[in-house]
Design an enzyme around this catalytic site. Structure first.
Site, short mmCIF file in Angstrom:
data_model
loop_
_atom_site.label_atom_id
_atom_site.label_comp_id
_atom_site.label_asym_id
_atom_site.label_seq_id
_atom_site.Cartn_x
_atom_site.Cartn_y
_atom_site.Cartn_z
N LEU A 1 0.86 -1.17 0.00
CA LEU A 1 0.00 0.00 0.00
C LEU A 1 0.90 1.22 0.00
CD1 LEU A 1 -2.72 -0.81 2.72
CD2 LEU A 1 -2.99 -0.94 0.24
N ASP A 2 0.56 2.23 -0.77
CA ASP A 2 1.33 3.46 -0.74
C ASP A 2 1.34 4.03 0.67
OD1 ASP A 2 1.70 3.28 -3.46
OD2 ASP A 2 0.02 4.60 -3.94
N ARG A 3 2.37 4.74 0.99
CA ARG A 3 2.50 5.33 2.33
C ARG A 3 1.24 6.07 2.80
NH1 ARG A 3 7.63 8.80 4.42
NH2 ARG A 3 6.93 9.12 6.56
#
Length: 239
Positions: free
Chosen positions: A57-59
């Site tokens: 998951l993106d930050r």
């Protein structure tokens, strides 16, 4: 320090957690100074034993994050991911009123992790996203050139897994996700950050569906958006 992850699902092969917005999944060449990662906190939940991330998951994205407890399970889940046998559901708040549902079939150029490769020609990959509108809201606030501002709360179903696919696809159809610093609209992002006391990407991974790699049983992992996201959703109960 308190572990920021909480467990959604666990058996002897898999561990699923909720990742908060702002936490990296693992070390990245882009964020070399960071010292905290979901990977290390998941290992803590696993009794200190190594875990293997199945996806990322993106930050700034919160939500369901799946790990395997051993290399064989990681390999099987990786194969299922590559074969499109894992279905994902996200929720987002976007600018404007989207159609009730739609399909975004728009190829995307790869975005390399390493900034040194930015100048090199990158391949363009097929990218497909389905979406469904859950609710709309119209606020009596002038942010751009209109006396009111419209927003949609939507579900997104990515059928491919390109980097920043959902963020780039929503920008492509002129409904950027609120809080997206790279692909969004600055004025809307600032309004939400000021109104709710914090700026965050309003994108959350809420469901994963797949066949268990060992038992063959269907697995459905669900988690509601975290509180900072739910605070924004109050906008959709007022109209």
């Amino acid at each position: 320090m308190l572990n920021p992850l909480f467990e959604i699902y666990s058996d002897q092969w898999l561990l699923a957690v909720h990742k908060p917005s702002g936490l990296l999944v693992h070390r990245s060449p882009i964020d070399k100074h960071e010292t905290e990662f979901a990977l290390q906190y998941a290992r803590e939940l696993n009794g200190g034993q190594h875990v293997y991330p199945i996806h990322r998951l993106d930050r700034p994205t919160s939500g369901v994050l799946l790990f395997a407890r051993d290399p064989d399970t990681a390999r099987l889940m990786g194969q299922a991911m590559m074969a499109g046998e894992v279905s994902k559901t996200y929720q987002a708040v976007v600018r404007g009123w989207t159609p009730e549902s739609g399909v975004i079939d728009h190829p995307l150029k790869e975005e390399p992790e390493d900034r040194r490769l930015k100048g090199q020609e990158q391949p363009v990959r097929e990218a497909l996203t389905h979406y469904r509108r859950l609710a709309t809201s119209e606020l009596p606030v002038e942010i751009e050139r209109y006396p009111t501002s419209r927003y949609s709360w939507i579900e997104l179903y990515p059928k491919t897994g390109r980097k920043h696919q959902l963020r780039r696809h929503m920008k492509h159809i002129n409904h950027p996700i609120i809080g997206d610093a790279n692909h969004g609209r600055g004025r809307h992002n600032r309004y939400f950050a000021e109104r709710f006391g914090q700026g965050r990407l309003l994108l959350a991974a809420t469901e994963l569906h797949f066949q268990h790699p060992v038992t063959g049983e269907p697995v459905v992992l669900k988690t509601p958006p975290e509180q900072s996201f739910q605070d924004v959703l109050t906008l959709f109960s007022q109209t």
